[in-house]
Design a protein around this motif. Structure first.
Motif, PDB file in Angstrom:
ATOM      1  N   MET A 100     125.239  29.351 -97.576  1.00  0.00           N
ATOM      2  CA  MET A 100     123.791  29.488 -97.535  1.00  0.00           C
ATOM      3  C   MET A 100     123.270  28.534 -96.477  1.00  0.00           C
ATOM      4  O   MET A 100     123.482  27.327 -96.572  1.00  0.00           O
ATOM      5  CB  MET A 100     123.173  29.162 -98.895  1.00  0.00           C
ATOM      6  CG  MET A 100     121.681  29.235 -98.858  1.00  0.00           C
ATOM      7  SD  MET A 100     120.786  28.938-100.416  1.00  0.00           S
ATOM      8  CE  MET A 100     121.910  28.168-101.495  1.00  0.00           C
ATOM      9  N   ALA A 101     122.586  29.069 -95.476  1.00  0.00           N
ATOM     10  CA  ALA A 101     122.059  28.237 -94.404  1.00  0.00           C
ATOM     11  C   ALA A 101     120.734  27.589 -94.795  1.00  0.00           C
ATOM     12  O   ALA A 101     120.459  26.456 -94.420  1.00  0.00           O
ATOM     13  CB  ALA A 101     121.892  29.055 -93.125  1.00  0.00           C
ATOM     14  N   ASN A 102     119.898  28.314 -95.568  1.00  0.00           N
ATOM     15  CA  ASN A 102     118.560  27.828 -95.887  1.00  0.00           C
ATOM     16  C   ASN A 102     117.993  28.698 -97.009  1.00  0.00           C
ATOM     17  O   ASN A 102     117.874  29.898 -96.848  1.00  0.00           O
ATOM     18  CB  ASN A 102     117.687  27.935 -94.624  1.00  0.00           C
ATOM     19  CG  ASN A 102     116.275  27.463 -94.837  1.00  0.00           C
ATOM     20  OD1 ASN A 102     115.897  27.029 -95.918  1.00  0.00           O
ATOM     21  ND2 ASN A 102     115.478  27.552 -93.799  1.00  0.00           N
ATOM     22  N   ALA A 103     117.635  28.103 -98.120  1.00  0.00           N
ATOM     23  CA  ALA A 103     117.114  28.878 -99.256  1.00  0.00           C
ATOM     24  C   ALA A 103     115.630  29.212 -99.112  1.00  0.00           C
ATOM     25  O   ALA A 103     115.126  30.090 -99.804  1.00  0.00           O
ATOM     26  CB  ALA A 103     117.330  28.102-100.550  1.00  0.00           C
ATOM     27  N   THR A 104     114.949  28.541 -98.208  1.00  0.00           N
ATOM     28  CA  THR A 104     113.517  28.770 -98.036  1.00  0.00           C
ATOM     29  C   THR A 104     113.269  30.207 -97.575  1.00  0.00           C
ATOM     30  O   THR A 104     113.874  30.667 -96.626  1.00  0.00           O
ATOM     31  CB  THR A 104     112.931  27.794 -96.998  1.00  0.00           C
ATOM     32  OG1 THR A 104     113.241  26.468 -97.401  1.00  0.00           O
ATOM     33  CG2 THR A 104     111.427  27.952 -96.882  1.00  0.00           C
ATOM     34  N   GLY A 105     112.399  30.881 -98.268  1.00  0.00           N
ATOM     35  CA  GLY A 105     112.030  32.237 -97.893  1.00  0.00           C
ATOM     36  C   GLY A 105     112.797  33.324 -98.619  1.00  0.00           C
ATOM     37  O   GLY A 105     112.476  34.510 -98.482  1.00  0.00           O
TER      38      GLY A 105
ATOM     39  N   LEU B   4     117.699  42.333-103.199  1.00  0.00           N
ATOM     40  CA  LEU B   4     118.730  41.290-103.225  1.00  0.00           C
ATOM     41  C   LEU B   4     119.323  41.079-101.838  1.00  0.00           C
ATOM     42  O   LEU B   4     119.546  39.939-101.406  1.00  0.00           O
ATOM     43  CB  LEU B   4     119.832  41.662-104.225  1.00  0.00           C
ATOM     44  CG  LEU B   4     119.428  41.616-105.697  1.00  0.00           C
ATOM     45  CD1 LEU B   4     120.474  42.325-106.553  1.00  0.00           C
ATOM     46  CD2 LEU B   4     119.216  40.184-106.160  1.00  0.00           C
ATOM     47  N   ALA B   5     119.560  42.170-101.119  1.00  0.00           N
ATOM     48  CA  ALA B   5     120.113  42.065 -99.764  1.00  0.00           C
ATOM     49  C   ALA B   5     119.124  41.400 -98.814  1.00  0.00           C
ATOM     50  O   ALA B   5     119.512  40.615 -97.937  1.00  0.00           O
ATOM     51  CB  ALA B   5     120.517  43.442 -99.253  1.00  0.00           C
ATOM     52  N   ALA B   6     117.839  41.668 -98.975  1.00  0.00           N
ATOM     53  CA  ALA B   6     116.828  41.008 -98.143  1.00  0.00           C
ATOM     54  C   ALA B   6     116.827  39.507 -98.414  1.00  0.00           C
ATOM     55  O   ALA B   6     116.708  38.692 -97.481  1.00  0.00           O
ATOM     56  CB  ALA B   6     115.447  41.604 -98.417  1.00  0.00           C
ATOM     57  N   GLY B   7     116.991  39.124 -99.674  1.00  0.00           N
ATOM     58  CA  GLY B   7     117.093  37.700-100.015  1.00  0.00           C
ATOM     59  C   GLY B   7     118.315  37.067 -99.371  1.00  0.00           C
ATOM     60  O   GLY B   7     118.249  35.947 -98.859  1.00  0.00           O
TER      61      GLY B   7
ATOM     62  N   MET C 182     120.860  33.536 -95.038  1.00  0.00           N
ATOM     63  CA  MET C 182     121.906  33.478 -94.021  1.00  0.00           C
ATOM     64  C   MET C 182     121.412  32.828 -92.733  1.00  0.00           C
ATOM     65  O   MET C 182     122.210  32.496 -91.857  1.00  0.00           O
ATOM     66  CB  MET C 182     122.426  34.887 -93.713  1.00  0.00           C
ATOM     67  CG  MET C 182     123.175  35.513 -94.874  1.00  0.00           C
ATOM     68  SD  MET C 182     123.564  37.250 -94.587  1.00  0.00           S
ATOM     69  CE  MET C 182     125.084  37.082 -93.678  1.00  0.00           C
ATOM     70  N   SER C 183     120.113  32.648 -92.617  1.00  0.00           N
ATOM     71  CA  SER C 183     119.507  32.126 -91.395  1.00  0.00           C
ATOM     72  C   SER C 183     119.094  30.668 -91.567  1.00  0.00           C
ATOM     73  O   SER C 183     118.610  30.281 -92.627  1.00  0.00           O
ATOM     74  CB  SER C 183     118.270  32.959 -91.034  1.00  0.00           C
ATOM     75  OG  SER C 183     117.576  32.402 -89.949  1.00  0.00           O
ATOM     76  N   GLU C 184     119.266  29.887 -90.529  1.00  0.00           N
ATOM     77  CA  GLU C 184     118.774  28.502 -90.513  1.00  0.00           C
ATOM     78  C   GLU C 184     117.248  28.469 -90.552  1.00  0.00           C
ATOM     79  O   GLU C 184     116.653  27.535 -91.060  1.00  0.00           O
ATOM     80  CB  GLU C 184     119.262  27.766 -89.260  1.00  0.00           C
ATOM     81  CG  GLU C 184     120.768  27.600 -89.162  1.00  0.00           C
ATOM     82  CD  GLU C 184     121.281  26.441 -89.983  1.00  0.00           C
ATOM     83  OE1 GLU C 184     120.491  25.540 -90.303  1.00  0.00           O
ATOM     84  OE2 GLU C 184     122.475  26.457 -90.313  1.00  0.00           O
TER      85      GLU C 184
ATOM     86  N   THR D 236     113.345  29.727 -91.515  1.00  0.00           N
ATOM     87  CA  THR D 236     112.674  30.189 -92.723  1.00  0.00           C
ATOM     88  C   THR D 236     112.594  31.712 -92.732  1.00  0.00           C
ATOM     89  O   THR D 236     112.765  32.340 -93.764  1.00  0.00           O
ATOM     90  CB  THR D 236     111.262  29.584 -92.823  1.00  0.00           C
ATOM     91  OG1 THR D 236     111.399  28.164 -92.857  1.00  0.00           O
ATOM     92  CG2 THR D 236     110.537  30.053 -94.059  1.00  0.00           C
ATOM     93  N   ILE D 237     112.324  32.302 -91.579  1.00  0.00           N
ATOM     94  CA  ILE D 237     112.300  33.758 -91.447  1.00  0.00           C
ATOM     95  C   ILE D 237     113.438  34.146 -90.517  1.00  0.00           C
ATOM     96  O   ILE D 237     113.473  33.741 -89.350  1.00  0.00           O
ATOM     97  CB  ILE D 237     110.953  34.254 -90.884  1.00  0.00           C
ATOM     98  CG1 ILE D 237     109.826  33.846 -91.836  1.00  0.00           C
ATOM     99  CG2 ILE D 237     110.982  35.759 -90.663  1.00  0.00           C
ATOM    100  CD1 ILE D 237     108.437  34.102 -91.306  1.00  0.00           C
ATOM    101  N   ASN D 238     114.371  34.918 -91.027  1.00  0.00           N
ATOM    102  CA  ASN D 238     115.512  35.358 -90.243  1.00  0.00           C
ATOM    103  C   ASN D 238     115.019  36.264 -89.120  1.00  0.00           C
ATOM    104  O   ASN D 238     114.470  37.335 -89.369  1.00  0.00           O
ATOM    105  CB  ASN D 238     116.511  36.099 -91.143  1.00  0.00           C
ATOM    106  CG  ASN D 238     117.794  36.454 -90.431  1.00  0.00           C
ATOM    107  OD1 ASN D 238     117.852  36.562 -89.219  1.00  0.00           O
ATOM    108  ND2 ASN D 238     118.835  36.664 -91.211  1.00  0.00           N
ATOM    109  N   GLU D 239     115.232  35.836 -87.878  1.00  0.00           N
ATOM    110  CA  GLU D 239     114.772  36.618 -86.723  1.00  0.00           C
ATOM    111  C   GLU D 239     115.473  37.964 -86.626  1.00  0.00           C
ATOM    112  O   GLU D 239     114.984  38.883 -85.975  1.00  0.00           O
ATOM    113  CB  GLU D 239     114.983  35.824 -85.430  1.00  0.00           C
ATOM    114  CG  GLU D 239     114.112  34.599 -85.342  1.00  0.00           C
ATOM    115  CD  GLU D 239     114.386  33.772 -84.085  1.00  0.00           C
ATOM    116  OE1 GLU D 239     115.258  34.149 -83.286  1.00  0.00           O
ATOM    117  OE2 GLU D 239     113.697  32.746 -83.925  1.00  0.00           O
TER     118      GLU D 239
END
Length: 184
Positions: free
Chosen positions: A122-127, A154-157, A162-164, A166-169
């Motif tokens: 997990m890179a970042n739980a925020t968001g 669940l997949a969107a979560g 997976m991204s460092e 807050t919003i996965n680009e």
């Protein structure tokens, strides 16, 4: 009030508990049949959302928020706690269970636990919760059945964590579908 027509004609309206009670009430008044989805976002704000459960289409609490909404020790009695929220008038409940996935139930009688395989890192739980809610609502609006909608959420979560950032680009329908395929 300026956006009453937009809200009333929306496929979905999403609110969270940090809005003032008067604002939530006004949104629900002008929604006029539009499905309103609510994310409590915290136990403190869950107390606000609890006042409106009889007017919501779906609420997405975590376990602690579910306890506030239901008055039942949620971790031990998830099904009973979700049932208590449904009994208060909400049509559906999607309980976020972190690594354990989600419990979904609705007044139509559908209920199930769902999870995807855990990811390695997990890179970042925020968001993650926001991404879950966005995935859930967007899939419902597009007409997916609830089991598919919950998997999509669940997949969107997972895409979010997976991204460092807050919003996965790289967030996209294609990425979410790839995650479903890989982690189902």
């Amino acid at each position: 009030r300026k956006n009453a027509e937009l809200i009333a004609n929306a496929d979905a309206v999403i609110i969270d508990g940090c809005l003032a009670e008067e604002t939530i009430d006004e949104i629900l008044n002008v929604a006029d049949g539009a499905k309103v989805f609510a994310d409590p976002v915290s136990t403190a704000y869950a107390r606000t959302i609890a006042k409106f459960t009889n007017r919501l289409h779906l609420v997405k609490p975590n376990l602690m928020e579910l306890e506030v909404l239901s008055g039942i020790k949620a971790d031990a009695e998830i099904i009973a706690a979700a049932g208590a929220v449904l009994a208060r008038g909400t049509y559906a409940v999607a309980v976020s269970l972190g690594k354990r996935g989600c419990y979904y139930a609705d007044r139509g009688g559908e209920s199930f636990f769902a999870a995807l395989k855990p990811i390695d890192t997990m890179a970042n739980a925020t968001g993650a919760g926001d991404a879950f809610m966005a995935g859930l609502v967007s899939s419902i609006v597009r007409g997916m059945n609830m089991r598919c909608s919950v998997k999509y959420a669940l997949a969107a979560g997972i895409a979010a964590i997976m991204s460092e950032e807050t919003i996965n680009e790289k967030m996209s329908d294609a990425l979410i579908r790839n995650i479903i395929e890989k982690y189902s």
